[in-house]
Design a protein around this motif. Sequence first.
Motif, PDB file in Angstrom:
ATOM      1  N   GLN A  14     -58.573 -27.896 -23.870  1.00 15.33           N
ATOM      2  CA  GLN A  14     -58.567 -29.359 -24.011  1.00 15.33           C
ATOM      3  C   GLN A  14     -57.997 -30.031 -22.772  1.00 15.33           C
ATOM      4  O   GLN A  14     -58.434 -31.105 -22.382  1.00 15.33           O
ATOM      5  N   SER A  20     -56.740 -31.100 -31.920  1.00 19.73           N
ATOM      6  CA  SER A  20     -55.318 -31.372 -31.663  1.00 19.73           C
ATOM      7  C   SER A  20     -54.633 -31.903 -32.919  1.00 19.73           C
ATOM      8  O   SER A  20     -53.409 -31.848 -33.034  1.00 19.73           O
ATOM      9  N   ILE A  69     -48.901 -29.977 -25.608  1.00 19.76           N
ATOM     10  CA  ILE A  69     -49.401 -30.806 -26.703  1.00 19.76           C
ATOM     11  C   ILE A  69     -49.398 -32.281 -26.299  1.00 19.76           C
ATOM     12  O   ILE A  69     -50.296 -33.041 -26.650  1.00 19.76           O
ATOM     13  N   ILE A  85     -52.471 -33.304 -24.280  1.00 19.17           N
ATOM     14  CA  ILE A  85     -53.730 -33.537 -25.006  1.00 19.17           C
ATOM     15  C   ILE A  85     -53.629 -34.660 -26.046  1.00 19.17           C
ATOM     16  O   ILE A  85     -54.643 -35.164 -26.492  1.00 19.17           O
ATOM     17  N   ILE A 118     -54.756 -24.048 -31.677  1.00 26.29           N
ATOM     18  CA  ILE A 118     -55.401 -25.158 -30.967  1.00 26.29           C
ATOM     19  C   ILE A 118     -55.773 -24.653 -29.571  1.00 26.29           C
ATOM     20  O   ILE A 118     -54.976 -23.973 -28.927  1.00 26.29           O
ATOM     21  N   ILE A 174     -55.503 -25.429 -26.657  1.00 29.33           N
ATOM     22  CA  ILE A 174     -54.798 -26.438 -25.853  1.00 29.33           C
ATOM     23  C   ILE A 174     -55.266 -26.447 -24.398  1.00 29.33           C
ATOM     24  O   ILE A 174     -55.606 -27.492 -23.857  1.00 29.33           O
ATOM     25  N   CYS A 187     -52.065 -29.775 -35.070  1.00 28.75           N
ATOM     26  CA  CYS A 187     -50.704 -29.494 -34.579  1.00 28.75           C
ATOM     27  C   CYS A 187     -49.642 -29.648 -35.669  1.00 28.75           C
ATOM     28  O   CYS A 187     -49.622 -30.637 -36.394  1.00 28.75           O
TER      29      CYS A 187
END
Lengths: 469, 193
Positions: free
Chosen positions: A375, A304, A336, A339, A370, A372, A307
Amino acid sequence: MAAKRVDPAANAAAFIDQDDIHEPAHDRNLWAARMKRDAAAKAIPEWEDLRTIASLIKEHTLTHLDKYLEQFEANAIKRGAKVYWARDAAEHNQHVWNILNERKISSIIKSKSMLQEECGMTQFLETRGITVTESDLGERIQQLDNQPPSHIVMPAIHKTAADIAQIFSKAIGTDPNNTDPHYLNEAMRQDARKRFLEAGAGMTGANFAIAETGTFVVCTNEGNADIGAAVPRVHIASIGIEKILPKVEDLGVFIRLLSRSALGTLATQYTSHFSGPRKGGELHIIITDNGRSKRLGMDDFWHSLKCIRCGACMNTCPVYRRSGGLSYGATYSGPIGIILDPTFDESKYSELPYHSTLCGSCTEVCPVKIDISDQILRWRKVMAEKKFLPISRRLAFSAAGKIFERPNLFHGAETAASAALKITPHFLLYNRALNPWGRHRELPHFAKQTFREWFIQNKQQNQEDKQQP
Amino acid sequence: MNPREQIFDAVRNHLPAEKIDYPQIPVFQKTITELLPAFEERLLDAGATFFLPKDLREAQFLLEQQFGEASVICSATPDIKGNRDIRQVKNPHELADVDVGVIRARFGVAENGMVWLTEEDLVVNALGFLSQHLVILLKPTELVADMYDAYVKVSLEDTAYGCFMMGPSATADIGAVLVHGAQGARSLSVYLV
Ligand code: SF4
């Protein structure tokens, strides 16, 4: 004292229920940004290669971060900047205060910085008598309405022009019935101009920091960061340790990706490179950790840190688009946010990982690849293991939630119900008795693949990426 | 240990075990072949306008035509005459009343319509941001295809400040409607000369 747990589903319900205007407009505007992003991406033949390269450059930098931080610091100092280190928000804010206080500066103008947002800097300075003015129009709107930004690129996107006309009429005396964006913009331009000229310091964040030259880069569309840096004598920049890139040429990749991903534009109107203080000015750089080094050590979540804060994952997320960013009750919202926020406070943000359909669209658009939605799923596991009890409002998600808490189950569930993906939105959207999500909605736009297909393909892709030289 | 050392310690202790190599950045096939027409088109997309004066005399004439009403014109380039001498400016605040700022850019980028301006070109950085309108002079031969080529040319070692400017200041923060002239220049005209 433990902070109160955020209940994003309840907050989202309130956003949807307030009227028939805000949520549909929000959804429409963000989806338009997503469509523009797709068109911009399609126009570049090497788009997918760029995402892979950007991801690898970030992974390389983060796995050698100590070396690049040293290099950046040394070069920034060589260029004449003063460099400070802050372990956390308190140290960051203290540095800012010391710089201002030593120079008897009582008013500052700042451009958008999510890090300063994270640090609660404005409030800290205001209680010490500093006048802080946001210069980005969207941020200024939010400041005048006593709200944090709801989106990292479009801070006031959850508001209509009519809302803004009301806010401006109270704050700067515009006509409350005039909702013309040109008129409102002009009024704020005039008001901000005075503040730029009165400010003793300009504050910015940074989108990228280049180790090789000690340069940092700030991207804006309004030019507000540049006025803040060019007019007051003192420029203070807050930079998170993860913003580093090794070389100048890396910017060729990242600048091409950033604004195309964010808004579907070819670049921001201003891409500014600061290497040391301007003629006759001072430059102070506060390199800040605030939880980032800890995140770097989290095997499941350190990606993360790649980003670049483009907001593409928010624009595409069917849940975010309908919830509004403030529902997440945190500095970062959308995928985002889900996470990042729990790394600051697991208990307070324990519900966020459930505020998702896991459709995988965020992962598909992320310019630095990522994982995402992977996660998000892993955060659910963390929350389940830590036995954070669900808030009742999660009902709307609970069937899907149960499935995703036990990943080995979802393959079966998916086959049985022709994709788990579809279960969730039906739950969300069509069961009005349970929640307000189902109001006059067509299905949101989902990834063409099922989550499972995506999951498998993504795994392969990751392996391929790693094999690349 | 001071905070700096503590941060380095924390970073080193938390570095992921697997080290990722710096990737090879391939030379991508150029999609733009004719730089000038592409650049002109992108300028318009970015909300800028462009003109093709024959020579500097015509450029000066064009400026007077375009901004006949302007009371303060400040030029940072010897190629165009204004009525405010930027070399005499001691403090950026003195530029608060500039109607038109004139700057010569180093080069432009065909991919997106950006022009590259450094502190040396602006003389006083604030000229690029406090001016109500901007006129950018650019040699039509000084173009690169894309951002990869652009970053080869910027030479950040040599200037404390450099900006890729892509059209005038813009915002869509009110109702997602595009408005020019948020905080910076209201308009940007490129004179290709
Ligand atoms: S996670 Fe990816 S898509 Fe989302 S804001 Fe960050 S870089 Fe953009």
